[in-house]
Design a protein around this motif. Structure first.
Motif, mmCIF file in Angstrom:
data_model
loop_
_atom_site.group_PDB
_atom_site.id
_atom_site.type_symbol
_atom_site.label_atom_id
_atom_site.label_comp_id
_atom_site.label_asym_id
_atom_site.label_seq_id
_atom_site.Cartn_x
_atom_site.Cartn_y
_atom_site.Cartn_z
ATOM 1 N N LYS A 23 9.526 -10.293 7.485
ATOM 2 C CA LYS A 23 8.391 -9.398 7.674
ATOM 3 C C LYS A 23 7.119 -10.212 7.834
ATOM 4 O O LYS A 23 7.077 -11.396 7.520
ATOM 5 N N GLU A 24 6.063 -9.538 8.304
ATOM 6 C CA GLU A 24 4.769 -10.203 8.397
ATOM 7 C C GLU A 24 4.137 -10.384 7.025
ATOM 8 O O GLU A 24 3.542 -11.410 6.740
ATOM 9 N N ASN A 25 4.212 -9.370 6.172
ATOM 10 C CA ASN A 25 3.614 -9.451 4.845
ATOM 11 C C ASN A 25 4.576 -10.155 3.912
ATOM 12 O O ASN A 25 5.558 -9.571 3.471
#
Length: 130
Positions: A82-84
């Protein structure tokens, strides 16, 4: 606790009544340098300091930022989905007196290194804080 096995841990020990476990930690960066022999792990502590320096308090800081450095890295595996980047960080020493770092969550990392230290502890205002 995770911080006690690392060198240069006095300042973070003074910031908290009890240094929090690294659960649901926002991971800011994982840096691989020196041809893979050094790995830096940058993250925000899961809660703000109990005993912040007056400069932090007067500046309205709400986040403690940590930079850990691991040297003489012998094993490293990293993956993310994921990005986060968030995860649970576990730091301990093994029976050979080497540092074992395991992160699980939206980023997964396993690391074995000979030296581990708290490189810096700083405060700032995190506008993204949940």
């Amino acid at each position: 606790m995770w911080h006690k096995v690392l060198e240069r841990n006095q300042f973070i020990s003074n910031l908290y009544q009890e240094v929090p476990k690294l659960i649901n930690v926002r991971i800011v960066a994982i840096k691989i340098t020196d041809e893979g022999r050094r790995v830096s792990l940058n993250f925000n502590m899961p809660k703000f300091a109990d005993n912040p320096p007056s400069k932090w308090h007067n500046s309205g800081f709400n986040t403690v930022f940590i930079e850990l450095d691991f040297f003489n890295v012998q094993e490293l595996n990293v993956s993310y989905c994921k990005e986060n980047l968030k995860g649970i960080i576990n730091i301990e020493k093994n029976e050979e007196d080497k540092f074992k770092v395991h992160i699980s969550g939206s980023v997964n990392m396993n690391l074995v290194a000979e030296i581990g230290m708290i490189q810096s502890v700083s405060g700032y205002i995190d506008n993204l804080q949940e």
